[in-house]
Design a protein around this motif. Structure first.
Motif, PDB file in Angstrom:
ATOM      1  N   GLU A  65      44.350  34.539  45.825  1.00  0.00           N
ATOM      2  CA  GLU A  65      43.953  35.653  46.683  1.00  0.00           C
ATOM      3  C   GLU A  65      43.580  35.168  48.071  1.00  0.00           C
ATOM      4  OE1 GLU A  65      40.579  36.859  44.377  1.00  0.00           O
ATOM      5  OE2 GLU A  65      39.720  34.882  44.659  1.00  0.00           O
ATOM      6  N   GLN A 110      34.162  40.376  42.550  1.00  0.00           N
ATOM      7  CA  GLN A 110      34.409  40.373  41.112  1.00  0.00           C
ATOM      8  C   GLN A 110      35.317  41.523  40.680  1.00  0.00           C
ATOM      9  OE1 GLN A 110      33.718  37.900  39.106  1.00  0.00           O
ATOM     10  NE2 GLN A 110      32.786  36.824  40.840  1.00  0.00           N
ATOM     11  N   ARG A 143      38.831  40.430  41.580  1.00  0.00           N
ATOM     12  CA  ARG A 143      39.320  39.343  40.722  1.00  0.00           C
ATOM     13  C   ARG A 143      39.623  39.830  39.313  1.00  0.00           C
ATOM     14  NH1 ARG A 143      35.733  34.107  42.767  1.00  0.00           N
ATOM     15  NH2 ARG A 143      37.157  33.612  44.483  1.00  0.00           N
TER      16      ARG A 143
END
Length: 426
Positions: free
Chosen positions: A98, A379, A382
């Motif tokens: 990312e 988070q 992800r």
């Protein structure tokens, strides 16, 4: 706008712009801080990509990180200074999977910082001169990390474990790959990987979700983008055996540093099965290789390990590994210790009481994230990349059984390993 249902009754809303940009607004009406993240699932592992037409593109290592650097440039001024003038903090990072740009602010008026985030990430304007100048800056950064023993240890271990997979390459690339990167390379990578249809904007905010979504849609409606073309990550076939079973590096260190790493075969699993394997390993290793194990203090007393001992595990769609680190220990004895304890762990397994304790701890840590706006954004994104969202992961943890964990560890092949040592050059 759609409201996502979840087991914790968090107020999360999603929408999609006409150009394909995905929007997530996590509404926290009692919070004083807004955190926004703008991210693309494009990282250092994407140096080789295939277009919809079948064209294979190979770019210099570290180009995703290079792009991150260049996007912080603005012909109107320094982006960081602009955010500072608004009382906001801004930053970015590139990982294996990312590239993320984010800001946070306590100001209720987030129109300016939100528009700026969208505008500077969606406006790459670079010159040959600026690209050449940036190469020196990035090379200094790379050389700095090469002089840091802990970073070097991980880097060299991954190079020893993997022959072809790009995880063996530093996220920033090498000085040679950086020097080979051209303006044309950067522009092409940007066009392929920063299209709004590939990206996600996540906001955790006390501001009304409708207002946030309207601001984003108004911003995007003023811009024109080419037709989106899907692109996929490409890899060379990775053999099961490691590239190099043993490596020694001489550096200026007081205590010898050792990493004993295992390379696992990437199994043909669903996303849910892979995440389940990941959590099973986390729980099993934490039960055995931390102070939860009554033998842990004995290992330190008998100098089998030092207080600097730790481990990492990582299970992704493309690779899977476990790394054990320590300082000031004999490398042969340390390797024998790790192998012996892996065998003990496979034989004895995880106890029900340890699993309950670990599940409760992990769920508590996960829930604590919900009070940290910047952590929520990272988070959430992800988990989106893993194919199992944050709330599905919570349910998966709750439902994980001792039998699941013990079966997973007993079936795992630990026969492919490599040891890397950094010792004093004197």
């Amino acid at each position: 706008m759609n409201k996502l249902t979840n087991t914790l009754n968090e107020m999360i809303y999603t929408d999609t712009c006409d150009n394909g940009l995905k929007i997530v607004v996590w509404h926290k009406p009692d919070f004083a801080t807004t955190a926004c993240l703008f991210a693309t699932p494009y990282g250092s592992l994407d140096s080789a990509q295939k277009t919809e037409t079948g064209e294979l593109l190979q770019f210099p290592e570290g180009i995703a990180h290079f792009l991150e650097h260049k996007l912080f440039e603005s012909e109107e001024g320094d982006v960081m200074n602009e955010y500072a003038s608004m009382g906001a903090n801004v930053n970015a990072f590139t990982s294996y999977n990312e590239t993320v740009y984010y800001f946070d602010t306590c100001d209720e008026n987030i129109e300016r910082p939100l528009n700026l985030l969208l505008d500077f990430v969606q406006d790459l304007r670079i010159s040959e001169e600026s690209v050449e100048k940036e190469k020196g800056i990035i090379n200094q950064e790379l050389n700095m990390y090469l002089e840091m023993p802990d970073s070097r240890l991980i880097f060299e271990t991954l190079k020893s474990l993997y022959k072809n997979h790009p995880i063996k390459n530093d996220i920033g690339g090498t000085c040679d790959s950086v020097n080979r990167t051209t303006k044309e390379d950067l522009m092409k990578c940007y066009a392929l990987n920063y299209h709004p249809a590939k990206m996600t904007l996540i906001a955790v905010t006390p501001v009304e979700p409708n207002k946030i979504i309207q601001l984003i849609k108004e911003n995007q409606a003023k811009k024109t983008f080419p037709t989106y073309s899907k692109i996929t990550r490409e890899f060379e076939l990775e053999p099961l055996e490691v590239a190099k079973p043993f490596k020694t590096i001489n550096m200026d260190v007081v205590n010898q540093k050792t990493c004993y790493g295992f390379k696992f075969n990437v199994m043909n699993q669903t996303d849910e099965q892979r995440v389940k394997t990941d959590w099973a390993f986390r729980f099993i290793f934490e039960s055995h290789f931390t102070s939860m194990n009554p033998s842990y203090q004995t290992w330190i007393t008998e100098h089998k390990i030092s207080p600097y001992f730790y481990y990492e595990t990582d299970f992704s769609r493309d690779y899977a590994l476990a790394l054990f680190f320590d300082e000031g220990v004999d490398e042969k004895a340390f390797g024998a210790f790790v192998q012996e304890e892996i065998n003990t762990l496979k034989e004895n397994g995880l106890s029900p009481s340890a699993l309950i304790q670990l599940k409760n701890r992990s769920l508590g840590e996960t829930l604590s994230l919900f009070n940290q706006p910047d952590e929520i954004t990272v988070q959430y994104f992800r988990h989106q990349l893993t194919g199992v969202n944050l709330f599905e992961t919570i349910d998966l943890i709750k439902n994980l059984t001792v039998e699941d964990c013990n079966e997973i560890i007993r079936k795992m092949d630990f026969s492919n390993f490599s040891e890397t040592i950094i010792k004093s050059a004197k």
